[in-house]
Scaffold this active site. Structure first.
Site, PDB file in Angstrom:
ATOM      1  N   GLY A  14      -5.243  -7.661   2.885  1.00 19.34           N
ATOM      2  CA  GLY A  14      -5.902  -7.562   4.186  1.00 19.34           C
ATOM      3  C   GLY A  14      -5.352  -8.448   5.297  1.00 19.34           C
ATOM      4  O   GLY A  14      -6.068  -8.784   6.240  1.00 19.34           O
ATOM      5  N   ASN A  16      -3.196  -7.618   7.618  1.00 21.75           N
ATOM      6  CA  ASN A  16      -3.221  -6.869   8.891  1.00 21.75           C
ATOM      7  C   ASN A  16      -4.641  -6.735   9.409  1.00 21.75           C
ATOM      8  O   ASN A  16      -4.879  -6.824  10.619  1.00 21.75           O
ATOM      9  CB  ASN A  16      -2.571  -5.499   8.721  1.00 21.75           C
ATOM     10  CG  ASN A  16      -1.057  -5.583   8.827  1.00 21.75           C
ATOM     11  OD1 ASN A  16      -0.531  -5.806   9.906  1.00 21.75           O
ATOM     12  ND2 ASN A  16      -0.372  -5.456   7.713  1.00 21.75           N
ATOM     13  N   MET A  92      -3.945   2.262   0.212  1.00 24.92           N
ATOM     14  CA  MET A  92      -2.872   2.787  -0.642  1.00 24.92           C
ATOM     15  C   MET A  92      -3.113   4.184  -1.212  1.00 24.92           C
ATOM     16  O   MET A  92      -2.463   4.578  -2.171  1.00 24.92           O
ATOM     17  CB  MET A  92      -2.590   1.801  -1.782  1.00 24.92           C
ATOM     18  CG  MET A  92      -2.081   0.452  -1.316  1.00 24.92           C
ATOM     19  SD  MET A  92      -0.601   0.556  -0.285  1.00 24.92           S
ATOM     20  CE  MET A  92       0.609   0.961  -1.534  1.00 24.92           C
ATOM     21  N   ASN A 109      -2.111   4.131  11.362  1.00 25.23           N
ATOM     22  CA  ASN A 109      -1.618   3.422  10.169  1.00 25.23           C
ATOM     23  C   ASN A 109      -0.466   2.520  10.572  1.00 25.23           C
ATOM     24  O   ASN A 109       0.233   2.783  11.553  1.00 25.23           O
ATOM     25  CB  ASN A 109      -1.126   4.460   9.144  1.00 25.23           C
ATOM     26  CG  ASN A 109      -0.603   3.821   7.868  1.00 25.23           C
ATOM     27  OD1 ASN A 109      -1.211   2.881   7.340  1.00 25.23           O
ATOM     28  ND2 ASN A 109       0.517   4.308   7.370  1.00 25.23           N
ATOM     29  N   HIS A 111       3.096   0.974   8.976  1.00 25.67           N
ATOM     30  CA  HIS A 111       4.042   1.172   7.872  1.00 25.67           C
ATOM     31  C   HIS A 111       5.201   0.192   8.058  1.00 25.67           C
ATOM     32  O   HIS A 111       5.732   0.059   9.161  1.00 25.67           O
ATOM     33  CB  HIS A 111       4.552   2.622   7.886  1.00 25.67           C
ATOM     34  CG  HIS A 111       5.444   2.920   6.727  1.00 25.67           C
ATOM     35  ND1 HIS A 111       4.967   3.084   5.446  1.00 25.67           N
ATOM     36  CD2 HIS A 111       6.799   3.043   6.645  1.00 25.67           C
ATOM     37  CE1 HIS A 111       5.984   3.315   4.623  1.00 25.67           C
ATOM     38  NE2 HIS A 111       7.100   3.295   5.333  1.00 25.67           N
ATOM     39  N   SER A 138       6.228   0.093  11.980  1.00 23.82           N
ATOM     40  CA  SER A 138       5.794   1.155  12.889  1.00 23.82           C
ATOM     41  C   SER A 138       4.284   1.327  12.783  1.00 23.82           C
ATOM     42  O   SER A 138       3.736   1.300  11.680  1.00 23.82           O
ATOM     43  CB  SER A 138       6.412   2.500  12.484  1.00 23.82           C
ATOM     44  OG  SER A 138       7.807   2.409  12.293  1.00 23.82           O
ATOM     45  N   ASP A 143      -1.115  11.963  10.416  1.00 22.34           N
ATOM     46  CA  ASP A 143      -1.290  13.415  10.309  1.00 22.34           C
ATOM     47  C   ASP A 143      -1.124  13.798   8.846  1.00 22.34           C
ATOM     48  O   ASP A 143      -1.127  12.923   7.976  1.00 22.34           O
ATOM     49  CB  ASP A 143      -0.347  14.176  11.264  1.00 22.34           C
ATOM     50  CG  ASP A 143       1.100  14.105  10.825  1.00 22.34           C
ATOM     51  OD1 ASP A 143       1.388  13.600   9.725  1.00 22.34           O
ATOM     52  OD2 ASP A 143       1.961  14.581  11.590  1.00 22.34           O
ATOM     53  N   VAL A 146       2.921  12.390   4.962  1.00 24.08           N
ATOM     54  CA  VAL A 146       2.863  10.967   4.608  1.00 24.08           C
ATOM     55  C   VAL A 146       3.796  10.158   5.521  1.00 24.08           C
ATOM     56  O   VAL A 146       4.997  10.436   5.585  1.00 24.08           O
ATOM     57  CB  VAL A 146       3.231  10.753   3.117  1.00 24.08           C
ATOM     58  CG1 VAL A 146       3.306   9.261   2.790  1.00 24.08           C
ATOM     59  CG2 VAL A 146       2.209  11.436   2.228  1.00 24.08           C
ATOM     60  N   ASP A 147       3.220   9.206   6.247  1.00 28.04           N
ATOM     61  CA  ASP A 147       3.960   8.336   7.174  1.00 28.04           C
ATOM     62  C   ASP A 147       4.712   9.140   8.244  1.00 28.04           C
ATOM     63  O   ASP A 147       5.734   8.679   8.763  1.00 28.04           O
ATOM     64  CB  ASP A 147       4.940   7.413   6.411  1.00 28.04           C
ATOM     65  CG  ASP A 147       4.223   6.511   5.419  1.00 28.04           C
ATOM     66  OD1 ASP A 147       3.104   6.060   5.731  1.00 28.04           O
ATOM     67  OD2 ASP A 147       4.765   6.264   4.340  1.00 28.04           O
ATOM     68  N   GLU A 176       4.346  -7.236  11.957  1.00 35.24           N
ATOM     69  CA  GLU A 176       3.219  -6.292  11.805  1.00 35.24           C
ATOM     70  C   GLU A 176       1.957  -6.874  12.441  1.00 35.24           C
ATOM     71  O   GLU A 176       1.198  -6.173  13.116  1.00 35.24           O
ATOM     72  CB  GLU A 176       2.943  -6.015  10.320  1.00 35.24           C
ATOM     73  CG  GLU A 176       4.003  -5.211   9.621  1.00 35.24           C
ATOM     74  CD  GLU A 176       3.619  -4.884   8.175  1.00 35.24           C
ATOM     75  OE1 GLU A 176       2.466  -4.529   7.907  1.00 35.24           O
ATOM     76  OE2 GLU A 176       4.503  -5.002   7.294  1.00 35.24           O
TER      77      GLU A 176
HETATM   78  C1  GRF Z   1       1.646  -3.956   4.943  1.00 34.99           C
HETATM   79  O1  GRF Z   1       2.996  -4.263   4.731  1.00 34.99           O
HETATM   80  C2  GRF Z   1       1.489  -2.616   5.620  1.00 34.99           C
HETATM   81  O2  GRF Z   1       2.525  -2.318   6.499  1.00 34.99           O
HETATM   82  C3  GRF Z   1       1.522  -1.663   4.455  1.00 34.99           C
HETATM   83  O3  GRF Z   1       0.825  -2.328   3.434  1.00 34.99           O
HETATM   84  C4  GRF Z   1       0.904  -3.739   3.624  1.00 34.99           C
HETATM   85  C5  GRF Z   1      -0.506  -4.238   3.676  1.00 34.99           C
HETATM   86  O4  GRF Z   1      -0.581  -5.633   3.732  1.00 34.99           O
HETATM   87  N1  GRF Z   1       0.958  -0.379   4.831  1.00 34.99           N
HETATM   88  P1  GRF Z   1      -1.940  -6.349   4.111  1.00 34.99           P
HETATM   89  O5  GRF Z   1      -2.983  -5.870   3.087  1.00 34.99           O
HETATM   90  O6  GRF Z   1      -2.312  -5.945   5.502  1.00 34.99           O
HETATM   91  O7  GRF Z   1      -1.676  -7.810   3.972  1.00 34.99           O
END
Ligand code: GRF
Length: 197
Positions: A14, A16, A92, A109, A111, A138, A143, A146-147, A176
């Site tokens: 978590g 992000n 995930m 999302n 990525h 990114s 949509d 995937v990605d 990010e």
């Molecule tokens: C990040 O690298 C994000 O880009 C990807 O999964 C990872 C999640 O990390 N989709 P966190 O749980 O936000 O630390």
């Protein structure tokens, strides 16, 4: 303008989600995280969200007869909290078409690659092993591919000869945490902005 109500879907640590919460708290985005949902019971991000006083919900797909029913349960929780924009942050599981259609334009999302390169799992490893000199991250609308949805914002990191997969991954993650709040701001400004309430 009243604060835009965000929902965040996670599966893991978590970081992000934390960056989004912090950006809301310090008012760099006019929003508030109303609910954090995880499909993993022990996701560290759940505790982290709770430490901020944010409501959390663990939803186990195995408790539902189908993917569609499981995702309908997620939608119900988002709806209860009147969520206006849902942010996937290390969630995930691949979402099904019904969920995506329902939330289209309000589902984004992050990525860890410069899309459209290196979609899917272990994007950083794919990029590192390919030998890229510029990697990045990114934020995109979700949509049914995937990605593959429309890109909202990207940022880059340079990969040097002394980088390892870990150091590159860390450098991407730092970017990010800056990019996601910025992209949320853009989406709020361009897609969700409402009149003064
Ligand atoms: C990040 O690298 C994000 O880009 C990807 O999964 C990872 C999640 O990390 N989709 P966190 O749980 O936000 O630390």
């Amino acid at each position: 303008m009243s604060k835009v109500r965000l929902g965040v879907l996670i599966s893991g640590r978590g970081s992000n989600m934390k960056a989004i919460v912090e950006a809301c708290k310090n008012k760099s985005i006019p929003a508030e995280v109303k609910i954090v949902i995880s499909n993993k019971k022990n996701a560290l991000g759940l505790e982290l969200a709770e430490s901020y006083g944010i409501e959390t919900k663990y939803i186990n797909s195995k408790d539902y007869p189908s993917k569609e029913a499981y995702e309908a349960a997620i939608t119900s929780v988002l709806d209860v909290h009147n969520v206006e924009l849902t942010c996937l942050a290390g969630y995930m599981k691949v979402l099904g078409p019904k969920f995506i259609q329902k939330h289209q334009g309000k589902l984004i999302n992050i990525h860890p690659s410069l899309l459209p390169a290196f979609k899917g799992l272990d994007a950083q490893k794919q990029a590192f092993e390919y030998g890229v000199k510029i990697a990045g991250c990114s934020v995109h609308f979700v949509d049914e591919t995937v990605d593959g949805g429309t890109i909202i914002m990207q940022d880059i990191v340079h990969v040097t000869d002394t980088d390892t997969l870990d150091s590159m991954t860390n450098n991407i993650l730092k970017k990010e945490h800056i990019l996601y709040p910025k992209a949320i701001n853009w989406v709020i400004e361009n897609h969700i902005k409402r009149g003064t309430k």
